[in-house]
Design an enzyme around this catalytic site. Sequence first.
Site, PDB file in Angstrom:
ATOM      1  N   HIS A 367       0.812  -1.211   0.000  1.00 44.87           N
ATOM      2  CA  HIS A 367       0.000   0.000   0.000  1.00 44.87           C
ATOM      3  C   HIS A 367       0.850   1.267   0.000  1.00 44.87           C
ATOM      4  O   HIS A 367       0.427   2.302  -0.514  1.00 44.87           O
ATOM      5  CB  HIS A 367      -0.970  -0.022   1.181  1.00 44.87           C
ATOM      6  CG  HIS A 367      -2.108  -0.967   0.977  1.00 44.87           C
ATOM      7  ND1 HIS A 367      -2.118  -2.234   1.508  1.00 44.87           N
ATOM      8  CD2 HIS A 367      -3.245  -0.855   0.249  1.00 44.87           C
ATOM      9  CE1 HIS A 367      -3.231  -2.844   1.137  1.00 44.87           C
ATOM     10  NE2 HIS A 367      -3.926  -2.039   0.376  1.00 44.87           N
ATOM     11  N   ARG A 474     -11.049   5.395  -2.725  1.00 51.98           N
ATOM     12  CA  ARG A 474     -10.766   4.586  -1.536  1.00 51.98           C
ATOM     13  C   ARG A 474     -11.154   5.381  -0.287  1.00 51.98           C
ATOM     14  O   ARG A 474     -10.387   6.204   0.199  1.00 51.98           O
ATOM     15  CB  ARG A 474      -9.287   4.214  -1.496  1.00 51.98           C
ATOM     16  CG  ARG A 474      -8.799   3.410  -2.700  1.00 51.98           C
ATOM     17  CD  ARG A 474      -7.319   3.072  -2.531  1.00 51.98           C
ATOM     18  NE  ARG A 474      -6.815   2.205  -3.581  1.00 51.98           N
ATOM     19  CZ  ARG A 474      -6.140   2.631  -4.648  1.00 51.98           C
ATOM     20  NH1 ARG A 474      -5.897   3.927  -4.800  1.00 51.98           N
ATOM     21  NH2 ARG A 474      -5.709   1.782  -5.550  1.00 51.98           N
ATOM     22  N   ARG A 510     -15.810   3.248  -3.035  1.00 52.42           N
ATOM     23  CA  ARG A 510     -15.655   1.929  -2.417  1.00 52.42           C
ATOM     24  C   ARG A 510     -15.821   2.089  -0.913  1.00 52.42           C
ATOM     25  O   ARG A 510     -15.149   2.925  -0.301  1.00 52.42           O
ATOM     26  CB  ARG A 510     -14.279   1.337  -2.734  1.00 52.42           C
ATOM     27  CG  ARG A 510     -14.099  -0.073  -2.170  1.00 52.42           C
ATOM     28  CD  ARG A 510     -12.733  -0.638  -2.514  1.00 52.42           C
ATOM     29  NE  ARG A 510     -11.655   0.029  -1.798  1.00 52.42           N
ATOM     30  CZ  ARG A 510     -10.359  -0.217  -1.997  1.00 52.42           C
ATOM     31  NH1 ARG A 510      -9.996  -1.088  -2.913  1.00 52.42           N
ATOM     32  NH2 ARG A 510      -9.439   0.416  -1.302  1.00 52.42           N
ATOM     33  N   GLU A 609     -12.796  -9.716  -6.390  1.00 55.46           N
ATOM     34  CA  GLU A 609     -11.426  -9.935  -5.911  1.00 55.46           C
ATOM     35  C   GLU A 609     -11.240 -11.356  -5.399  1.00 55.46           C
ATOM     36  O   GLU A 609     -10.138 -11.892  -5.445  1.00 55.46           O
ATOM     37  CB  GLU A 609     -11.105  -8.945  -4.782  1.00 55.46           C
ATOM     38  CG  GLU A 609     -11.207  -7.487  -5.193  1.00 55.46           C
ATOM     39  CD  GLU A 609     -11.161  -6.561  -4.001  1.00 55.46           C
ATOM     40  OE1 GLU A 609     -10.128  -5.899  -3.803  1.00 55.46           O
ATOM     41  OE2 GLU A 609     -12.165  -6.501  -3.258  1.00 55.46           O
ATOM     42  N   ASN A 632      -5.441  -6.258  -7.931  1.00 55.92           N
ATOM     43  CA  ASN A 632      -4.380  -6.372  -6.917  1.00 55.92           C
ATOM     44  C   ASN A 632      -4.641  -7.560  -5.995  1.00 55.92           C
ATOM     45  O   ASN A 632      -3.784  -8.426  -5.803  1.00 55.92           O
ATOM     46  CB  ASN A 632      -4.287  -5.088  -6.087  1.00 55.92           C
ATOM     47  CG  ASN A 632      -3.863  -3.895  -6.917  1.00 55.92           C
ATOM     48  OD1 ASN A 632      -3.389  -4.047  -8.033  1.00 55.92           O
ATOM     49  ND2 ASN A 632      -4.040  -2.705  -6.375  1.00 55.92           N
ATOM     50  N   ASP A 633      -5.840  -7.607  -5.407  1.00 52.13           N
ATOM     51  CA  ASP A 633      -6.172  -8.714  -4.511  1.00 52.13           C
ATOM     52  C   ASP A 633      -6.509  -9.982  -5.286  1.00 52.13           C
ATOM     53  O   ASP A 633      -6.163 -11.090  -4.860  1.00 52.13           O
ATOM     54  CB  ASP A 633      -7.344  -8.336  -3.605  1.00 52.13           C
ATOM     55  CG  ASP A 633      -6.879  -7.630  -2.336  1.00 52.13           C
ATOM     56  OD1 ASP A 633      -5.702  -7.804  -1.955  1.00 52.13           O
ATOM     57  OD2 ASP A 633      -7.680  -6.899  -1.731  1.00 52.13           O
ATOM     58  N   ARG A 643       0.868 -10.204  -1.782  1.00 56.14           N
ATOM     59  CA  ARG A 643       1.426  -9.109  -2.577  1.00 56.14           C
ATOM     60  C   ARG A 643       2.366  -8.226  -1.770  1.00 56.14           C
ATOM     61  O   ARG A 643       3.164  -7.481  -2.334  1.00 56.14           O
ATOM     62  CB  ARG A 643       0.303  -8.251  -3.156  1.00 56.14           C
ATOM     63  CG  ARG A 643      -0.497  -7.492  -2.113  1.00 56.14           C
ATOM     64  CD  ARG A 643      -1.593  -6.682  -2.778  1.00 56.14           C
ATOM     65  NE  ARG A 643      -2.279  -5.829  -1.819  1.00 56.14           N
ATOM     66  CZ  ARG A 643      -3.215  -4.966  -2.142  1.00 56.14           C
ATOM     67  NH1 ARG A 643      -3.571  -4.840  -3.398  1.00 56.14           N
ATOM     68  NH2 ARG A 643      -3.792  -4.224  -1.235  1.00 56.14           N
ATOM     69  N   CYS A 680      -9.936  -1.917 -12.026  1.00 57.66           N
ATOM     70  CA  CYS A 680      -9.419  -0.790 -11.247  1.00 57.66           C
ATOM     71  C   CYS A 680      -8.131  -1.129 -10.508  1.00 57.66           C
ATOM     72  O   CYS A 680      -7.721  -0.399  -9.617  1.00 57.66           O
ATOM     73  CB  CYS A 680     -10.465  -0.297 -10.249  1.00 57.66           C
ATOM     74  SG  CYS A 680     -10.881  -1.498  -8.970  1.00 57.66           S
TER      75      CYS A 680
END
Length: 753
Positions: A367, A474, A510, A609, A632-633, A643, A680
């Site tokens: 992150h 986010r 989100r 995800e 990503n997830d 990750r 995304c």
Amino acid sequence: MVERVLAVRGPRSLLRQIREVMSAGGPAQGRLDKVVRIIANSMVAEVCSIYLRRASGEMELFATEGLDPSAVHVTRLRTGEGLVGEILRLGRPLNLSDAPLHPSFSYRPETGEDPFHAFLGVPLLRGGRPIGALVVQNRTARIYGEEEVEDLQTVAMVIAEIVASGELVGLAELKDVELAPHRPERLKGVRFAEGLALGKAVLHDTPVAPEKLLADDAALEEVRLRDNLEKLRAQIDEMLEGHHVVGVSYEVLETYRMFAHDRGWTRGLEEAVRSGLTAEAAVERVRSEHRARLGQARDAYLRERLHDFEDLADRLLRVLAGETPGSRKLPDDAILIARNLGPAELLEYDRTKLKGLLLEEGSAASHAAIVARALGIPCVGRLQGLRDRVSEGDPVVVDGETGEAYLRPRADVVESFQARAAVRAGRRAEFARLRDTPAITQDGDKISLLMNAGLAVDLDNLEETGAEGIGLFRTEFQFMVAEEMPRLDAQTALYTRVLDAAGGRPVIFRTLDLGGDKVLPYMQAEREDNPALGWRAVRMGLDRPALLRLQLRALISAARGRELHVMFPLVATVEEFRTARALVDQELAWAHRRGRASPSSLRVGAMIEAPALIWHLDALLPMTDFVSVGTNDLMQYLFAADRGNARVSDRYDCLSPPALRVLKTIGDACRDTGTPVSVCGEIAGRSLEAFALIALGFDRLSMPPAGIGPVKRMVLSTDREAAIRGMAPLLKSGGGSVRNEIETLARKLNVAL
């Protein structure tokens, strides 16, 4: 007990005599000669010598008592040569009863050391880096006692500091002695965020340098050390209770607590204080010993333990100084140097002055790296030994294109950097010219390019980039940077500001994606063995419906006659989405009953995800108004590779047949049901990966602001039908990554990557 009292009194008397020599005048060499004479007398040694490391790496005899004085500034040992070289290589004391029998012994006739057998040498360490060695010798073969070794280490620590400060030897005479890294270095790492930056190094959480090395009263200093150790432990206990944690995992804090109570670490500090050092100097001495010993360890676990002790030492120094952690001021053109950072830690710095970020550890999918990309801060990670190779204020180049860092760069490197920066500026100018140009492929397909955001400062990028909206906002970032839970009015104000800034363009909010590595400082959290698969995201919201409903109420209130898009993260089952959507309906009904303004339309979606949803899309998609693929997830769960774990995060490639087939399955299902779908994840903002997504049929991509220009240029040069035809056989490949094949296809089609 009497013997120990005498042992304590001995080194304190010795340090006092050294201090008197420091304050006296006279030639530098004369003062050095007095120091080695004092040490020899105090240690009952027939020889005492000081060696200092030249910039060439050679160790030069700078002063001696007992060896031939004509060897001073004449005897030099190459890197790794002799017993002195062995001391520097090991980074710890070398205690021998018969030195000439040691395989590393190097005989130098000019020194006249033939008669001496017993040998004790300790490194002069500064910041964990060996800058020289302090040696005592005797004719009689014997092993020096533990207290003698400890006393010599204490003296060596003091000598290292006063030599580096120029108090004992003039800095002009030390201009060729390597007291700190000064030669140009190039470190190869991994690109975390693109871009180029040139600036001055700023060490993250720089420890407070001890101004006073010698204690006036050893007994009182020991009490002070113990009191502050208790304060340190209390702070760590508080953090473990969830009161002061921002972006730091509980596993790390558990390690902090374990080492804060470690008897060996505590005993080392106490013994250093008893020898006459201040508590701060004791921390530095023990820190240097750990750096020298563990820094060379091949075992990754041992190197991690060094990092634990480093962080603990920094925190103890701040406690001793009466400081509390907080935001730091930066010079202009700052390059932040750290082992690793959490997203909230990075946000504490002034982004107008922070030009680049260099990390020893980390992952491109962490992150901190994601935040760096969102803020447009060039970032390179996995730079081994970075912290020990750079000093505060050093000029540094961050090369976010090649994944390299240049420490104290040569003039030609700076010139090359400036030329490349000019090229990038020209490219940005090209992207700026394309800002208002629709992203339409060569064969007429419209591709919607949206941007990811999470901070109020991101909103300025909407106009600058020409993004068609915000495909992922986010909302958790507001919670992570706050000292307490944001109230309804604070949440409503932020969401209103976002919608106002969007000016009618779509914004997909989100809901809170907390848990895992994103921990709030004001919420009690439980330690989990596998937080990425634990209580996080929509699971937390459903288990604490009051928290989720408060956020939904703020979103509905902020919309006020405008279109509202709400998306739930990490939905793993159809039932989870059904329950979450019911909460939206409840809040909308609550607003209607009270006559509150409500959105003109409300669309509710899910992030795909969790791989389980891929085999239940036929049930999920009819219930949703839209979906978004969080790559990503999705990729970390698909490949069972954390990750945030540098050892496994790069073991898979999103441009491999399994990943591409999964993405195509999702895209095909959405087209069959008429469900709007976007991607995304981070891959949407990279030109080659975005080309692959377009070839798979996706026409809505949401990315970091910096990706809009390059991806739009790629879209404008792409023949989509040709790309789809070229991609089809690659999906059937039986190999691993097809990245090279996709790049070859793009080049063949003259795509601007």
